[in-house]
Design a protein around this motif. Structure first.
Motif, PDB file in Angstrom:
ATOM      1  N   ILE A   1       8.125  -0.583   6.388  1.00 21.99           N
ATOM      2  CA  ILE A   1       8.032  -0.130   7.777  1.00 21.99           C
ATOM      3  C   ILE A   1       8.723   1.228   7.904  1.00 21.99           C
ATOM      4  O   ILE A   1       8.199   2.143   8.548  1.00 21.99           O
ATOM      5  CB  ILE A   1       8.670  -1.158   8.740  1.00 21.99           C
ATOM      6  CG1 ILE A   1       7.949  -2.515   8.663  1.00 21.99           C
ATOM      7  CG2 ILE A   1       8.721  -0.611  10.164  1.00 21.99           C
ATOM      8  CD1 ILE A   1       6.521  -2.515   9.118  1.00 21.99           C
TER       9      ILE A   1
ATOM     10  N   LEU B   1      -0.341  -6.499  16.889  1.00 21.97           N
ATOM     11  CA  LEU B   1       0.820  -5.755  17.361  1.00 21.97           C
ATOM     12  C   LEU B   1       0.675  -5.520  18.861  1.00 21.97           C
ATOM     13  O   LEU B   1      -0.388  -5.135  19.333  1.00 21.97           O
ATOM     14  CB  LEU B   1       0.927  -4.420  16.616  1.00 21.97           C
ATOM     15  CG  LEU B   1       2.206  -3.634  16.822  1.00 21.97           C
ATOM     16  CD1 LEU B   1       3.390  -4.358  16.184  1.00 21.97           C
ATOM     17  CD2 LEU B   1       2.070  -2.239  16.245  1.00 21.97           C
TER      18      LEU B   1
ATOM     19  N   ILE C   1       6.557  -1.735  16.234  1.00 20.67           N
ATOM     20  CA  ILE C   1       6.523  -1.839  14.765  1.00 20.67           C
ATOM     21  C   ILE C   1       7.878  -2.320  14.243  1.00 20.67           C
ATOM     22  O   ILE C   1       7.956  -3.208  13.399  1.00 20.67           O
ATOM     23  CB  ILE C   1       6.157  -0.477  14.128  1.00 20.67           C
ATOM     24  CG1 ILE C   1       4.684  -0.153  14.342  1.00 20.67           C
ATOM     25  CG2 ILE C   1       6.496  -0.438  12.645  1.00 20.67           C
ATOM     26  CD1 ILE C   1       3.737  -0.776  13.360  1.00 20.67           C
TER      27      ILE C   1
ATOM     28  N   TRP D   1       7.343  -6.396  13.340  1.00 21.37           N
ATOM     29  CA  TRP D   1       6.906  -6.499  11.951  1.00 21.37           C
ATOM     30  C   TRP D   1       8.066  -6.376  10.983  1.00 21.37           C
ATOM     31  O   TRP D   1       9.061  -5.704  11.266  1.00 21.37           O
ATOM     32  CB  TRP D   1       5.894  -5.409  11.626  1.00 21.37           C
ATOM     33  CG  TRP D   1       4.496  -5.668  12.126  1.00 21.37           C
ATOM     34  CD1 TRP D   1       4.078  -6.664  12.951  1.00 21.37           C
ATOM     35  CD2 TRP D   1       3.349  -4.887  11.838  1.00 21.37           C
ATOM     36  NE1 TRP D   1       2.727  -6.543  13.183  1.00 21.37           N
ATOM     37  CE2 TRP D   1       2.251  -5.468  12.509  1.00 21.37           C
ATOM     38  CE3 TRP D   1       3.134  -3.749  11.068  1.00 21.37           C
ATOM     39  CZ2 TRP D   1       0.964  -4.949  12.434  1.00 21.37           C
ATOM     40  CZ3 TRP D   1       1.853  -3.230  10.998  1.00 21.37           C
ATOM     41  CH2 TRP D   1       0.777  -3.830  11.668  1.00 21.37           C
TER      42      TRP D   1
ATOM     43  N   LEU E   1      -2.429   1.259   9.521  1.00 22.93           N
ATOM     44  CA  LEU E   1      -1.435   2.298   9.780  1.00 22.93           C
ATOM     45  C   LEU E   1      -1.846   3.637   9.172  1.00 22.93           C
ATOM     46  O   LEU E   1      -1.712   4.685   9.809  1.00 22.93           O
ATOM     47  CB  LEU E   1      -0.063   1.862   9.262  1.00 22.93           C
ATOM     48  CG  LEU E   1       0.534   0.633   9.941  1.00 22.93           C
ATOM     49  CD1 LEU E   1       1.847   0.246   9.277  1.00 22.93           C
ATOM     50  CD2 LEU E   1       0.710   0.848  11.428  1.00 22.93           C
TER      51      LEU E   1
END
Length: 167
Positions: A5, A62, A95, A99, A121
């Motif tokens: 991430i 998301l 995010i 995640w 992404l």
């Protein structure tokens, strides 16, 4: 593709700042600059950059705040800039909070194909780059100063003490 991430956010932050340079150079009058009678205007491409992350990342589950792609294009450039900033902050927070690194390899469906989330992404970043390129051409046609993105723009060479490249 992205493994973490943090790796994605580092790239996204850089690219979203470049997108903001383009958006901040727009004027209210320039928003109507057309590609052709059958295509998006400069303003509608700019608005698409605001709304498309929610459309694209919605496939992954998301959840974040952003205008809907059916919302009308604002008449003012500063409204587009503000909406992009708000979407971007909500997106980056989502995010980070929703995640973990392992979610990058989770599969989601996009247009009938199962793809890993890290693909979504990377597609989002490439999508922003693609439309920024379209916007710079329309900005030139609208007589706007185009900011440099991956190097100096034509107007910036002299300010850097450099000779403009020969055509």
């Amino acid at each position: 593709m992205f493994q973490t991430i943090d790796g994605f956010l580092l790239s996204w932050k850089y690219e979203s700042e470049l997108t903001m340079k383009i958006l901040n150079a727009l004027t209210d009058l320039s928003l109507d600059q057309p590609v052709s009678k059958d295509d998006r205007s400069l303003g509608s491409i700019a608005w698409h950059l605001v709304t498309s992350p929610l459309v694209l990342l919605g496939h992954t589950g998301l959840i974040f705040q952003a205008p809907n792609d059916q919302d009308p294009v604002p008449d003012r450039a500063d409204e587009i800039v503000s909406a992009y900033n708000e979407m971007n902050e909500s997106f980056m927070n989502a995010i980070q909070s929703q995640w973990e690194d392992s979610d990058l390899t989770a599969m989601s469906n996009m247009f009938g194909r199962e793809l890993p989330n890290h693909f979504f992404l990377m597609t989002l970043i490439r999508h922003q780059i693609h439309h920024r390129g379209q916007m710079t051409v329309l900005m030139r046609q609208a007589d706007l100063k185009v900011p440099g993105i991956y190097g100096p723009a034509r107007e910036e060479w002299a300010a850097l003490g450099l000779e403009k490249p020969k055509l």
